[in-house]
Design a protein around this motif. Sequence first.
Motif, mmCIF file in Angstrom:
data_model
loop_
_atom_site.group_PDB
_atom_site.id
_atom_site.type_symbol
_atom_site.label_atom_id
_atom_site.label_comp_id
_atom_site.label_asym_id
_atom_site.label_seq_id
_atom_site.Cartn_x
_atom_site.Cartn_y
_atom_site.Cartn_z
ATOM 1 N N MET A 148 15.321 -8.935 -3.369
ATOM 2 C CA MET A 148 15.104 -7.927 -2.195
ATOM 3 C C MET A 148 13.506 -7.690 -2.199
ATOM 4 N N THR A 149 13.130 -7.729 -1.117
ATOM 5 C CA THR A 149 11.705 -7.471 -0.757
ATOM 6 C C THR A 149 11.544 -5.895 -0.467
ATOM 7 N N PRO A 150 10.770 -5.087 -1.241
ATOM 8 C CA PRO A 150 10.579 -3.511 -0.965
ATOM 9 C C PRO A 150 10.020 -3.347 0.350
ATOM 10 N N THR A 151 10.206 -2.303 0.905
ATOM 11 C CA THR A 151 9.422 -1.847 1.965
ATOM 12 C C THR A 151 8.171 -1.280 1.427
ATOM 13 N N LEU A 152 7.038 -1.640 2.278
ATOM 14 C CA LEU A 152 5.707 -1.436 1.945
ATOM 15 C C LEU A 152 4.777 -0.393 2.584
ATOM 16 N N LYS A 153 4.226 0.426 2.319
ATOM 17 C CA LYS A 153 3.262 1.516 3.134
ATOM 18 C C LYS A 153 2.001 1.380 2.184
ATOM 19 N N GLY A 154 0.940 1.543 3.053
ATOM 20 C CA GLY A 154 -0.339 1.713 2.185
ATOM 21 C C GLY A 154 -1.524 0.758 2.635
ATOM 22 N N PRO A 155 -2.376 0.639 2.181
ATOM 23 C CA PRO A 155 -3.609 -0.275 2.482
ATOM 24 C C PRO A 155 -3.633 -1.712 1.863
ATOM 25 N N TRP A 156 -2.627 -1.879 0.980
ATOM 26 C CA TRP A 156 -2.298 -3.333 0.219
ATOM 27 C C TRP A 156 -1.399 -4.113 0.781
ATOM 28 N N SER A 157 -1.340 -5.422 0.775
ATOM 29 C CA SER A 157 -0.660 -6.203 1.376
ATOM 30 C C SER A 157 0.392 -6.256 0.068
ATOM 31 N N LEU A 158 1.741 -7.107 0.280
ATOM 32 C CA LEU A 158 2.449 -7.115 -0.696
ATOM 33 C C LEU A 158 2.015 -8.052 -1.951
ATOM 34 N N GLU A 159 1.212 -9.220 -1.456
ATOM 35 C CA GLU A 159 0.542 -9.783 -2.227
ATOM 36 C C GLU A 159 -0.278 -9.189 -3.185
ATOM 37 N N ASP A 160 -1.208 -8.199 -2.455
ATOM 38 C CA ASP A 160 -2.187 -7.340 -3.573
ATOM 39 C C ASP A 160 -1.614 -6.422 -4.336
ATOM 40 N N THR A 161 -0.469 -5.922 -3.577
ATOM 41 C CA THR A 161 0.142 -4.951 -4.687
ATOM 42 C C THR A 161 0.789 -5.473 -5.661
ATOM 43 N N CYS A 162 1.556 -6.734 -5.520
ATOM 44 C CA CYS A 162 2.084 -7.644 -6.760
ATOM 45 C C CYS A 162 1.202 -7.861 -7.787
ATOM 46 N N GLU A 163 -0.277 -8.480 -7.243
ATOM 47 C CA GLU A 163 -1.216 -8.899 -8.017
ATOM 48 C C GLU A 163 -1.833 -7.558 -9.054
ATOM 49 N N PHE A 164 -1.834 -6.451 -8.203
ATOM 50 C CA PHE A 164 -2.192 -4.924 -9.200
ATOM 51 C C PHE A 164 -1.184 -4.788 -10.091
ATOM 52 N N LEU A 165 0.340 -5.093 -9.690
ATOM 53 C CA LEU A 165 1.402 -4.696 -10.791
ATOM 54 C C LEU A 165 1.315 -5.772 -12.008
#
Length: 156
Positions: free
Chosen positions: A1-18
């Motif tokens: 399942m892909t989470p809903t995402l809010k904020g300045p980062w893309s899903l790719e950026d968020t995954c990289e950060f994590l």
Amino acid sequence: MTPTLKGPWSLEDTCEFLRESTFPLRLASTGTDGYPRVVSVWYAFADTALLCVSHRKSALVKLLQRDPRVGFEISPNEPPYHGARGQGRASMTPLGDSDLLEVLLERYLGQQESRVGNWLLSRKAEEMLIRVEPERIFTWDYRQRMADVTPDPAAR
């Protein structure tokens, strides 16, 4: 399942950060009295999930067995502030033959051989793998607006 995402980062950026971050995961669950409990744990990010380890008799495991809904945050304590927080569901299985504990020791301590590392590894058979599947993720990033702010250790 892909989470809903809010904020300045893309899903790719968020995954990289994590994947890259070694800030502890602050994991929130609900106590039997209805109040939130927050526990800081080491984590790894894989397959869109936050993976961590806790002793099978820990308060965290008991709370998650009762209610798998969690909140979480991963961010630095010092400015400039940025990070990810959200909600999701936790599932647990015995750690078994997983190498996650060794991975976490290397990730956070740079080695497995230490007093705490040896202690954790000595009770590996009693550890639970906690898998948090994020449902919602909120990101924030104040690094640009706080570019001229540096932490002052004397102010703490």
